[in-house]
Design a protein around this motif. Structure first.
Motif, PDB file in Angstrom:
ATOM      1  N   VAL A 173      31.200  -2.083   3.452  1.00 65.56           N
ATOM      2  CA  VAL A 173      31.071  -3.143   2.472  1.00 65.56           C
ATOM      3  C   VAL A 173      29.574  -3.758   2.808  1.00 65.56           C
ATOM      4  O   VAL A 173      29.232  -4.063   4.002  1.00 65.56           O
ATOM      5  CB  VAL A 173      32.056  -4.217   2.587  1.00 65.56           C
ATOM      6  N   LEU A 174      28.807  -4.093   1.533  1.00 71.59           N
ATOM      7  CA  LEU A 174      27.642  -4.347   1.459  1.00 71.59           C
ATOM      8  C   LEU A 174      27.673  -5.846   1.130  1.00 71.59           C
ATOM      9  O   LEU A 174      27.135  -6.714   1.711  1.00 71.59           O
ATOM     10  CB  LEU A 174      26.665  -3.679   0.779  1.00 71.59           C
ATOM     11  N   ASP A 175      28.189  -6.067  -0.296  1.00 71.29           N
ATOM     12  CA  ASP A 175      28.564  -7.635  -0.482  1.00 71.29           C
ATOM     13  C   ASP A 175      29.931  -7.700  -1.105  1.00 71.29           C
ATOM     14  O   ASP A 175      30.455  -6.848  -1.812  1.00 71.29           O
ATOM     15  CB  ASP A 175      27.559  -7.670  -1.947  1.00 71.29           C
ATOM     16  N   ARG A 176      30.467  -9.086  -0.495  1.00 69.90           N
ATOM     17  CA  ARG A 176      31.710  -9.193  -0.899  1.00 69.90           C
ATOM     18  C   ARG A 176      31.853 -10.392  -1.844  1.00 69.90           C
ATOM     19  O   ARG A 176      30.678 -11.126  -1.932  1.00 69.90           O
ATOM     20  CB  ARG A 176      32.726  -9.842   0.254  1.00 69.90           C
ATOM     21  N   PRO A 177      32.841 -10.524  -2.767  1.00 72.66           N
ATOM     22  CA  PRO A 177      32.683 -11.805  -3.606  1.00 72.66           C
ATOM     23  C   PRO A 177      32.816 -13.083  -3.020  1.00 72.66           C
ATOM     24  O   PRO A 177      33.548 -13.026  -2.040  1.00 72.66           O
ATOM     25  CB  PRO A 177      34.045 -11.382  -4.453  1.00 72.66           C
TER      26      PRO A 177
END
Length: 342
Positions: free
Chosen positions: A296-300
Motif C-alpha cells: 500500500v502506498l497511500d491510504r484514505p
C-alpha cells in the motif's frame, strides 16, 4: 436546408416564454436536488504489485543445492497467474473478496460492527424487512457456514457495489500502481471497506502463493526435530555404553561394540541434521521472498473527499438540461406536425 433551419430558429424564438418557464422549472428541480440529495464520499487507496519473477541469484543456487537432497523449495520463480497483470483488478471485484470484506468487522465510533450491517443501514436496504417473514429477524453472521438467505443478499449487494461504488484502475498503463476507490454516503464505511478489501486480498495471497513454501518449511521442521531427537538419543547411548563398561578390557573387543554403534549414529545424525538445518533456513528465506504481493502506498485519510452538487451548479445544470429538452421537444413536435399536414 438553410431556410428550414432559419425558419425553425425564428419559431423557437417565438416560443421563448415556454422555454424560459421550462428552464426555470428545471433550475428549481436542480436546486432541490442540490439541497436535499445527500453527499457521497470517495475513499481512495493506491497500491503496487510486487511482480518479481523469482528470487534469483544466491537463492536460486541454494535451491539447486537443496534439490540434490530431495528438498523442493518451490516458488523461486515467482507466481504467475491470479496476481499478475490485470487479473488483480478482477480478483478484487470478485464475489469472494467482496463477501469476505462485507463480513469483516471494523471499528465505527469505538464499536465493532460488520461492514455489511453498516452498508445495509446506510443505504436503507432493511426498511421493508419487517414486512417479510424471512427477513423480519434476520441478522448477518461472520462465519463460513452456508446460509442461503445471507448468500443471496450478499450476491445482490456485490452486484450493486461493483456497479456503483467500486472503481479499480491503473493510474498509468505503463506503471504497476493501481488505484482502489470506494464511494459511499458514509465516509467511515467507505474508508473501512477500502482498507479491509486490500487487507483481505493481501491475506488471501499469503495463504495461496506461499502455501507450497510453508508446507515445505513445515516438513523440514518436523524432520529437523525428528533427527535432533535421534541425535540426542544416540549421544545418550554412547554415554550409557561407556558407563556400562568404564574400564573395558581391550582384549574383549565385543565390549566396545555398543559404544561404537552409538558413535556412528551420532556422526550420521550430526551430518543429516546439519544439512536439514541448512535447508530449513533456505525454506525460510524462500517464504520471506514471497511476501508481500500488495504494498500500500497511500491510504484514505479522514475527512474524505466529498461529492456534492452546489446550489448554483444545480440551478444552472437543471435549467440547461430542461431548456435543451424543451427545445428538442418543440422542434420534434413542429416537424411531426409538418409531416402529418403533408
Amino acid at each position: 436546408m438553410i431556410l428550414k433551419v432559419k425558419d425553425n430558429f425564428y419559431y423557437l424564438l417565438r416560443k421563448w416564454p415556454t422555454i424560459i418557464i421550462v428552464a426555470a422549472i428545471g433550475g428549481a428541480i436542480g436546486l432541490a436536488v442540490a439541497i436535499f440529495k445527500k453527499p457521497t464520499y470517495d475513499a481512495e487507496l493506491t497500491f503496487v504489485l510486487d511482480d518479481e519473477k523469482g528470487g534469483g541469484g544466491a537463492l536460486s543456487a541454494y535451491a539447486g543445492i537443496a534439490s540434490q537432497f530431495g528438498i523442493n523449495l518451490g516458488g523461486l520463480e515467482g507466481g504467475e497467474g491470479l496476481f499478475t497483470g490485470d487479473n488483480i483488478i478482477e480478483f478484487l471485484k470478485s464475489r469472494r473478496m467482496i463477501q469476505l470484506t462485507l463480513l469483516s468487522k471494523a471499528d465505527f465510533d469505538g464499536k465493532k460492527e460488520l461492514l455489511v450491517d453498516r452498508y445495509v443501514r446506510v443505504n436503507k436496504l432493511d426498511k421493508d424487512w419487517d414486512r417479510n417473514d424471512k427477513l423480519k429477524d434476520f441478522q448477518f453472521v461472520a462465519d463460513t457456514s452456508r446460509n442461503f438467505l445471507q448468500d443471496s443478499l450478499i450476491a445482490e449487494y456485490h452486484k450493486s457495489i461493483i456497479k456503483d461504488d467500486l472503481l479499480i484502475d491503473k493510474l498509468d498503463k505503463k506503471l504497476s500502481i493501481l488505484s482502489l476507490k470506494v464511494t459511499s454516503k458514509d465516509e467511515l464505511f467507505a474508508k473501512a471497506f477500502c482498507e479491509k478489501l486490500i487487507t483481505n486480498a493481501a491475506n488471501f495471497y499469503v495463504k495461496t502463493r506461499t502455501k507450497k513454501s510453508q508446507d515445505n518449511l513445515d516438513v523440514l521442521t518436523k524432520q529437523v526435530d525428528s533427527v535432533r531427537k535421534e541425535l540426542n538419543s544416540a549421544i545418550g547411548g554412547v554415554a550409557a555404553a561407556s558407563d556400562a563398561n568404564p574400564n573395558a578390557n581391550k582384549a574383549f573387543q565385543s565390549l566396545s561394540v555398543a559404544s561404537k554403534r552409538r558413535t556412528v549414529d551420532v556422526q550420521a545424525n550430526t551430518a543429516i541434521l546439519t544439512e536439514l538445518v541448512k535447508n530449513q533456513e533456505l525454506a525460510r528465506m524462500n517464504l520471506r521472498n514471497n511476501k508481500p504481493l500488495i504494498q500500500v502506498l497511500d491510504r484514505p485519510i479522514l475527512p474524505l473527499e466529498k461529492n456534492k452538487v452546489g446550489k448554483l451548479t444545480g440551478i444552472v445544470l437543471g435549467g440547461f438540461i430542461a431548456g435543451f429538452l424543451c427545445v428538442i421537444w418543440l422542434t420534434f413536435k413542429r416537424i411531426l406536425k409538418g409531416i402529418l399536414a403533408a
